[in-house]
Structure formats: C-alpha cells, structure tokens
Design a protein around this motif. Structure first.
Motif, PDB file in Angstrom:
ATOM      1  N   LEU A 233      50.392   7.532  25.173  1.00  0.00           N
ATOM      2  CA  LEU A 233      49.046   7.631  25.742  1.00  0.00           C
ATOM      3  C   LEU A 233      48.074   6.703  25.019  1.00  0.00           C
ATOM      4  CD1 LEU A 233      48.712  11.498  26.260  1.00  0.00           C
ATOM      5  CD2 LEU A 233      49.389   9.766  27.947  1.00  0.00           C
ATOM      6  N   GLU A 234      48.183   6.662  23.701  1.00  0.00           N
ATOM      7  CA  GLU A 234      47.335   5.749  22.910  1.00  0.00           C
ATOM      8  C   GLU A 234      47.603   4.299  23.311  1.00  0.00           C
ATOM      9  OE1 GLU A 234      45.016   6.468  20.568  1.00  0.00           O
ATOM     10  OE2 GLU A 234      45.348   8.633  20.412  1.00  0.00           O
ATOM     11  N   ALA A 235      48.864   3.979  23.528  1.00  0.00           N
ATOM     12  CA  ALA A 235      49.228   2.619  23.935  1.00  0.00           C
ATOM     13  C   ALA A 235      48.647   2.285  25.306  1.00  0.00           C
ATOM     14  CB  ALA A 235      50.749   2.463  23.943  1.00  0.00           C
ATOM     15  N   ILE A 236      48.699   3.225  26.222  1.00  0.00           N
ATOM     16  CA  ILE A 236      48.138   2.987  27.560  1.00  0.00           C
ATOM     17  C   ILE A 236      46.648   2.709  27.445  1.00  0.00           C
ATOM     18  CG2 ILE A 236      47.653   4.061  29.810  1.00  0.00           C
ATOM     19  CD1 ILE A 236      50.605   3.121  29.418  1.00  0.00           C
ATOM     20  N   ARG A 237      45.955   3.458  26.607  1.00  0.00           N
ATOM     21  CA  ARG A 237      44.519   3.207  26.407  1.00  0.00           C
ATOM     22  C   ARG A 237      44.299   1.795  25.868  1.00  0.00           C
ATOM     23  NH1 ARG A 237      40.718   6.084  22.041  1.00  0.00           N
ATOM     24  NH2 ARG A 237      42.211   4.980  20.756  1.00  0.00           N
ATOM     25  N   ALA A 238      45.048   1.416  24.856  1.00  0.00           N
ATOM     26  CA  ALA A 238      44.890   0.082  24.267  1.00  0.00           C
ATOM     27  C   ALA A 238      45.220  -1.015  25.283  1.00  0.00           C
ATOM     28  CB  ALA A 238      45.767  -0.051  23.027  1.00  0.00           C
ATOM     29  N   LEU A 239      46.298  -0.847  26.011  1.00  0.00           N
ATOM     30  CA  LEU A 239      46.722  -1.853  26.989  1.00  0.00           C
ATOM     31  C   LEU A 239      45.747  -1.961  28.160  1.00  0.00           C
ATOM     32  CD1 LEU A 239      50.489  -0.939  26.978  1.00  0.00           C
ATOM     33  CD2 LEU A 239      49.574  -3.201  26.368  1.00  0.00           C
TER      34      LEU A 239
ATOM     35  N   ARG B  70      42.706  -2.025  28.270  1.00  0.00           N
ATOM     36  CA  ARG B  70      41.533  -2.855  27.972  1.00  0.00           C
ATOM     37  C   ARG B  70      41.735  -4.299  28.421  1.00  0.00           C
ATOM     38  NH1 ARG B  70      41.308  -0.125  22.151  1.00  0.00           N
ATOM     39  NH2 ARG B  70      40.228   1.780  22.748  1.00  0.00           N
ATOM     40  N   SER B  71      42.994  -4.745  28.484  1.00  0.00           N
ATOM     41  CA  SER B  71      43.235  -6.144  28.834  1.00  0.00           C
ATOM     42  C   SER B  71      44.305  -6.355  29.910  1.00  0.00           C
ATOM     43  CB  SER B  71      43.637  -6.923  27.572  1.00  0.00           C
ATOM     44  OG  SER B  71      44.770  -6.331  26.966  1.00  0.00           O
ATOM     45  N   HIS B  72      44.918  -5.284  30.370  1.00  0.00           N
ATOM     46  CA  HIS B  72      45.984  -5.392  31.372  1.00  0.00           C
ATOM     47  C   HIS B  72      45.801  -4.319  32.439  1.00  0.00           C
ATOM     48  CE1 HIS B  72      48.191  -8.123  28.750  1.00  0.00           C
ATOM     49  NE2 HIS B  72      48.038  -7.259  27.763  1.00  0.00           N
ATOM     50  N   TYR B  73      46.385  -4.597  33.598  1.00  0.00           N
ATOM     51  CA  TYR B  73      46.443  -3.582  34.651  1.00  0.00           C
ATOM     52  C   TYR B  73      47.693  -2.752  34.405  1.00  0.00           C
ATOM     53  CZ  TYR B  73      43.034  -6.540  36.983  1.00  0.00           C
ATOM     54  OH  TYR B  73      41.918  -7.270  37.286  1.00  0.00           O
ATOM     55  N   VAL B  74      47.513  -1.604  33.812  1.00  0.00           N
ATOM     56  CA  VAL B  74      48.659  -0.778  33.449  1.00  0.00           C
ATOM     57  C   VAL B  74      48.433   0.652  33.930  1.00  0.00           C
ATOM     58  CG1 VAL B  74      47.778  -0.266  31.130  1.00  0.00           C
ATOM     59  CG2 VAL B  74      50.217  -0.108  31.553  1.00  0.00           C
ATOM     60  N   LYS B  75      49.483   1.230  34.460  1.00  0.00           N
ATOM     61  CA  LYS B  75      49.464   2.629  34.901  1.00  0.00           C
ATOM     62  C   LYS B  75      50.597   3.366  34.202  1.00  0.00           C
ATOM     63  CE  LYS B  75      46.448   2.757  38.402  1.00  0.00           C
ATOM     64  NZ  LYS B  75      45.307   3.627  38.459  1.00  0.00           N
ATOM     65  N   LEU B  76      50.352   4.624  33.940  1.00  0.00           N
ATOM     66  CA  LEU B  76      51.391   5.513  33.422  1.00  0.00           C
ATOM     67  C   LEU B  76      51.682   6.535  34.498  1.00  0.00           C
ATOM     68  CD1 LEU B  76      53.213   6.656  31.162  1.00  0.00           C
ATOM     69  CD2 LEU B  76      51.244   8.009  30.412  1.00  0.00           C
ATOM     70  N   MET B  77      52.940   6.619  34.908  1.00  0.00           N
ATOM     71  CA  MET B  77      53.357   7.615  35.890  1.00  0.00           C
ATOM     72  C   MET B  77      54.190   8.681  35.192  1.00  0.00           C
ATOM     73  SD  MET B  77      55.766   7.373  39.290  1.00  0.00           S
ATOM     74  CE  MET B  77      54.730   6.215  40.133  1.00  0.00           C
ATOM     75  N   LEU B  78      53.709   9.899  35.232  1.00  0.00           N
ATOM     76  CA  LEU B  78      54.445  11.041  34.695  1.00  0.00           C
ATOM     77  C   LEU B  78      54.982  11.841  35.867  1.00  0.00           C
ATOM     78  CD1 LEU B  78      51.847  12.184  31.995  1.00  0.00           C
ATOM     79  CD2 LEU B  78      53.859  10.717  31.677  1.00  0.00           C
ATOM     80  N   VAL B  79      56.277  12.064  35.883  1.00  0.00           N
ATOM     81  CA  VAL B  79      56.903  12.853  36.943  1.00  0.00           C
ATOM     82  C   VAL B  79      57.542  14.052  36.261  1.00  0.00           C
ATOM     83  CG1 VAL B  79      58.577  12.895  38.828  1.00  0.00           C
ATOM     84  CG2 VAL B  79      57.334  10.774  38.308  1.00  0.00           C
ATOM     85  N   GLY B  80      56.907  15.191  36.401  1.00  0.00           N
ATOM     86  CA  GLY B  80      57.381  16.412  35.761  1.00  0.00           C
ATOM     87  C   GLY B  80      56.202  17.222  35.279  1.00  0.00           C
ATOM     88  N   GLY B  81      56.483  18.351  34.699  1.00  0.00           N
ATOM     89  CA  GLY B  81      55.417  19.231  34.224  1.00  0.00           C
ATOM     90  C   GLY B  81      55.910  20.102  33.097  1.00  0.00           C
TER      91      GLY B  81
END
Length: 177
Positions: free
Chosen positions: A22-28, A30-41
């Motif tokens: 999650l921290e990496a997604i926040r950092a990325l 800022r300069s890239h179009y990045v999505k995190l997909m979580l499948v599950g719960g």
C-alpha cells in the motif's frame, strides 16, 4: 502512459502483509498511473478492516479497486487483467512462512509478472520466475523498473508459465512412481 495494474488474489487475513505494498502504491501514484486490484476479503480476523482504514489513511482510495471474493471459476479473468501479481505474505507468520501458495502457480500459469515476499517454498522452487520484495521501497523499485523496461520481467513470466505447466498431477505421479 497506461495504467499498470498490480494485484493480489486471496484472503486479506493475518498471514498477509499488504501494508508495504500500500505504501508503494502511494509512492508510485505520485508519478505513475498505477492501480491496485484486491480480489478477496476477510475471513475471521479484522485484518481487512485495518487494510481498508490504511488505504483511507494513505489517501489512495482512487488507486485501489477492491473486489470481494469471487467464484473460483472467475479468478483467472481477474488475474488476466493484472500486469503484476503479488503474494505479500507476512514472513513473520508461520501460516504464511511455511506455505506453498497455490496462487503462485495460478499467476505463473497465466504468464504474469510475480512479486512476492520471501517465502521459503517459493524461494526453493520458483526463485528464477519471481521477484522478491520485502519493503515498500523494494516494491517501488521493481514496479518502476517494470514500467521502464517490462521485457525482462515478461521473459521471466514466460519461463514461469512453462514451469507451471509442467506441474500436472500426471507428471507429479509419474515422477513419484
């Protein structure tokens, strides 16, 4: 630029350490179009609620698509939509540390780039097909490198698929016999 979709398929439970990702997604983001997909719960613990609160706290709700559990027959379709698949297991949890996650073979069978924490079974059997990340910085480095030059990662994914396709019940039975 196109979106890079990083994903995880599985339970969001105590054996998963998704916080560095999650921290990496926040950092990325800022300069890239990045999505995190979580499948599950979540299953029984409050881990999923903690993860959701952390997503909110990091302000990355717009970068996260969280889908609940899906029928198993639909899992390959979700994996197919990911560029990079993760196994962010908590190496301090015996449940994760001593696991042999099936999702590795599912990811590899679909020829996906895999980023995983250092689980012994994966390191022993498939280290040449995966990328290891233990910290947010490791995830950022790997994902940025993939964005800059995906070819090397896609070659590794192609070899991973060949490896996964060798692991049929018939071949395992034949070797065992």
């Amino acid at each position: 630029d196109k979106y890079v979709t990083v994903g995880y398929v599985g339970s969001i439970e105590f054996w998963v350490d998704i916080f560095p990702l999650l921290e990496a997604i926040r950092a990325l983001s800022r300069s890239h179009y990045v999505k995190l997909m979580l499948v599950g719960g979540g299953l029984r613990s409050r881990t999923a609620q903690r993860v959701y609160r952390r997503i909110q706290g990091l302000g990355i709700e717009k970068n996260v698509v969280w889908i609940d559990f899906v029928p198993y027959r639909d899992v390959p379709s979700y994996i197919a939509s990911m560029d990079i698949c993760t196994i962010p297991f908590n190496v301090n949890s015996p449940t994760a540390y001593y696991s042999a996650p099936n999702k590795l073979l599912e990811y590899l069978a679909l020829e996906k780039v895999v980023v995983t924490t250092l689980i012994p079974e994966i390191a022993f059997t498939a280290k040449q097909f995966v990328n290891f990340a233990m910290t947010a910085e490791n995830y950022v480095d790997i994902i940025e490198d993939y964005i800059g030059d995906p070819g090397r990662y896609l070659e590794k994914a192609e070899r991973g698929r060949s490896f996964a396709m060798q692991l049929t019940w018939a071949k395992i039975a034949e070797e065992y016999e």
